[in-house]
Write an enzyme that holds these catalytic residues in place. Structure first.
Site, short mmCIF file in Angstrom:
data_model
loop_
_atom_site.label_atom_id
_atom_site.label_comp_id
_atom_site.label_asym_id
_atom_site.label_seq_id
_atom_site.Cartn_x
_atom_site.Cartn_y
_atom_site.Cartn_z
N ALA A 55 0.83 -1.20 0.00
CA ALA A 55 0.00 0.00 0.00
C ALA A 55 0.87 1.25 0.00
O ALA A 55 2.03 1.22 0.37
CB ALA A 55 -0.89 -0.01 1.23
N GLY A 95 2.03 -6.23 1.46
CA GLY A 95 0.99 -6.17 0.44
C GLY A 95 1.48 -6.61 -0.94
O GLY A 95 0.68 -7.12 -1.74
N GLU A 98 1.27 -10.25 -0.89
CA GLU A 98 -0.15 -10.65 -0.83
C GLU A 98 -0.81 -10.53 -2.20
O GLU A 98 -1.65 -11.35 -2.56
CB GLU A 98 -0.89 -9.79 0.20
CG GLU A 98 -0.46 -10.11 1.62
CD GLU A 98 -1.30 -9.37 2.65
OE1 GLU A 98 -1.11 -8.16 2.78
OE2 GLU A 98 -2.16 -10.01 3.29
#
Ligand code: NAD
Length: 690
Positions: A55, A95, A98
């Site tokens: 992010a 992230g 992910e």
């Protein structure tokens, strides 16, 4: 597009963070590829120095990460779409990984690294990471990787099945890989639908993980939540597992621990920038000298040699150098036995260390660290000699804990080259190094000290020159209170229990026993001379030493020991009670909360005094020192941050009370009063200084 494959390349310097514009671009490209009948599969790659960093932190702070398309929307689109490969170079952390886990396959360059480090900030991977990694690699791997937050290199990622292949580039090679799989019809379903790795899971691994959490992550919330999520991944259907993880993530995000750990993270960054944004160039240290191969010198030698630096260790005679050699061999043997070091690495490190008895061996050193006994006369004669035998560019450092660096600097005849480099014991393990500025230290000398500490994998904090510098100076107030509390009736056991429940790795009384009460008595006999006449030190340590109780090493101190196991000892309690009677102190009982406040609040008052006297540059440096030097729980930020959270007014009130009872050193400092009266936040009141 080429040959039925769509390439989606993220190019958003510096770290390809998933900002709103990147998400919009990704959504468009993925939708187009999914809708295009000529496309059989897609390759997600990045331009620049790394894979997707996760992010965008700025957007997180502004809440923009919630604007659609969200990261989750992108993940859903990839997962529901055509077969896909994430082609990873640089690092895929948090992230970034992910997102890659929503692709059908992952391939990486040999220098790629992956990891889910959220636990370090008191969080867990909240974008499906706990669920997908568990379903991909099994709960055992997921527990290890997510609870440690460690980085995995490409080889390990491939061995564990996170990477399906290691590739030579992120364009042609992943395309070949995907085409081969498509041609072979070898395309597995999305990870959330795979269940091979979660079949026949032994529930004991979760019990064990929670037991370990209680030992290693005392008081932290995220590790248990991570175990819950990984267990859920083995039990719940994919979508439900993701929802469960989301709820756990939301409970942690923005909470006390998450905020404190984020603070501690940035505090460490600030500490590293203590010399400003444009520091003097650091000297490249190829060869370092060590004076004295005792406890500290041996540990420092190991730290240097493990970092690939040549070491010249000088001690007084052959016996002393042999003892040092043995100590070092033992440290290395321990590391190999624990699996923390390969045999080859041990050989390489040991080949870096050379033992001598003649100071002239320092003639080719770029830096020399003195770790001889704590006596000024010895240190002065060593620094005088170092001034003669070392090259003109060499930095001369002392590992002293309490002596005046200015005097050693003067003795060397080259004061600008002298600094303190205060390591903590054991020096090859403990993270903190205080880089101590003498009155004359040159900017280059300080830069070199900071850079060397970083190269050794340490956390450096810049400190001013005084007895105890930042960490030990404030520690005395903590250990001092433990002694006064015992005089007044709190048991060693209760005091240590309170400190350990607070999150300290070991309570202050047990810590004293471990370090040796004779050593403490010696240091205090020197310190006692400089105390104001109206102040006293507790005599308990001396009483224990008189009774032959030197701590763990003699089998008894404030406790009795069976091996390392501490046992409450009525004899020790009797010595404490007798001392209290002699002092005319009536013993009473204490609540845990009172003990906690008595132990920790005085650290904050002394920390304020350190800032006043320019010993510490800012409150957060004191926190960095406590977290890395004494294992103060990072999820409480550090003593100064914790003080802010519990209210500086309480710190002032405690200091007023103790000041009246114990003397001027315990009274509230002017700075503490000032900050408490102006809102209670160090950084806000001190402005640029913090
Ligand atoms: P130590 O007694 O274990 O080791 C001192 C070594 O210095 C011995 O090997 C001794 O033979 C050698 N030595 C003595 N005179 C010498 C000389 N003139 N030239 C070369 N070598 C000489 O002591 P230590 O615990 O390693 O402490 C060393 C320094 O580190 C002290 O200044 C101490 O205050 C500081 N320190 C100690 C700790 C700790 O926990 N022990 C922590 C931080 C800093």
């Amino acid at each position: 597009m080429s040959d039925g494959l769509a390439f989606i390349s993220v190019d958003h310097p510096p770290v390809n963070a998933l900002s709103l514009t990147v998400r919009q671009g990704l959504a468009r490209a993925i939708a187009a590829a999914n809708a295009d009948p000529l496309v059989d599969g897609l390759i997600l790659r990045t331009i620049g120095k790394t894979f997707i960093a996760g992010a965008d932190i700025k957007e997180l702070q502004q809440g923009m990460h919630l604007q659609s398309p969200t990261v989750r929307d992108i993940q859903d689109m990839i997962e529901a779409g055509k077969p896909s490969v994430a082609a990873i170079h640089g690092s895929a952390l948090g992230g970034g990984l992910e997102l890659a886990l929503t692709c059908t396959f992952r391939v990486g360059l040999p220098d790629a690294t992956v990891g889910l480090p959220e636990v370090k900030l008191g969080l867990l991977p909240g974008a499906g990471g706990t669920q997908r990694l568990t379903r991909l690699c099994g709960p055992r791997v997921a527990l290890d990787v997510i609870l440690s937050g460690r980085r995995l290199d490409a080889k390990e990622a491939s061995d564990l099945g996170i990477f399906d292949a290691i590739v030579t580039d992120t364009h042609d090679a992943p395309a070949r890989f995907l085409r081969d799989r498509l041609a072979a019809g070898d395309v597995p379903p999305p990870i959330l639908e795979r269940s091979h790795a979660i079949a026949n899971v032994d529930a004991a691994i979760f019990t064990d993980a929670r037991t370990n959490n209680r030992k290693r992550a005392r008081g932290r919330l995220a590790p248990d939540a991570i175990v819950d999520c990984i267990e859920a991944a083995c039990r719940l259907p994919g979508a439900e597992g993701v929802a469960f993880e989301r709820a756990q993530f939301d409970a942690l995000q923005g909470g006390e621990q998450n905020r404190a750990l984020a603070y501690a993270f940035f505090a460490e960054r600030d500490a590293a920038k203590a010399l400003g944004s444009n520091p003097a160039p650091a000297l490249e240290v190829a060869r370092a000298g060590i004076v004295g191969g005792g406890l500290m010198g041996s540990g420092i030698a190991v730290a240097l040699a493990n970092a690939g630096i040549d070491v010249i260790l000088v001690d007084v005679d052959q016996d002393a150098t042999s003892a040092a050699q043995q100590r070092i061999a033992q440290i290395h043997a321990g590391a190999v036995a624990r699996g923390a070091m390969s045999d080859a690495a041990r050989h390489a490190a040991q080949n870096h260390i050379h033992f001598h008895t003649d100071y002239r061996s320092f003639s080719s050193c770029d830096l020399v660290i003195e770790a001889a006994p704590e006596r000024m006369a010895i240190k002065e004669s060593i620094f005088a000699r170092l001034g003669e035998v070392t090259p003109a560019h060499a930095i001369l450092a002392s590992n002293t804990s309490s002596l005046d660096i200015d005097r050693m600097a003067a003795a060397s005849n080259h004061p600008s080259r002298v600094i303190g480099l205060h390591f903590f014991s054991p020096a090859h393990v403990m993270k903190l190094v205080e880089v101590v500025r003498s009155g004359a230290s040159s900017p280059e000398a300080l830069s070199t000290g900071m850079a060397l500490a970083r190269r050794l994998g340490k956390v450096a904090v810049l400190a001013g020159n005084c007895d105890g510098f930042i960490a030990n100076r404030s520690l005395q107030f903590y250990t001092g209170q433990a002694e006064f509390l015992m005089e007044q009736g709190a048991s060693p056991e209760q005091i240590d229990h309170v400190a350990e429940a607070f999150g300290m790795p070991m309570g202050p009384v047990a810590m004293r026993d471990m370090a040796g009460l004779d050593v403490a008595a010696l240091v205090r006999s020197v310190r006692a001379r400089t105390l104001p006449p109206e102040e006293r030190l507790s005599p308990l340590i001396e009483k224990m030493v008189e009774a032959g109780r030197l701590g763990q090493k003699s089998g008894a101190g404030f406790y009795r020991y069976e091996g390392r196991k501490r046992i409450t000892d009525p004899e020790a309690l009797a010595i404490i009670q007798a001392a209290a009677r002699e002092l005319g102190i009536r013993q009473r009982s204490f609540t845990d909360e009172e003990i906690r406040d008595r132990l920790f609040l005085p650290i904050i008052n002394e920390g304020a005094r350190e800032i006043e006297e320019d010993i510490a540059l800012r409150a957060s440096d004191i926190d960095v020192a406590w977290v890395n030097g004494y294992g103060f729980p990072a999820h409480r930020g550090g003593p100064m941050y914790w003080g802010e959270q519990t209210g500086l007014d309480r710190v002032v009130a405690m200091a007023e009370r103790l000041g009246a009872e114990l003397g001027p050193r315990w009274q509230p400092s002017a700075l503490l009063r000032h900050v408490a009266a102006s809102g209670g936040e160090w950084s806000r009141t001190l402005g640029g200084k913090d």
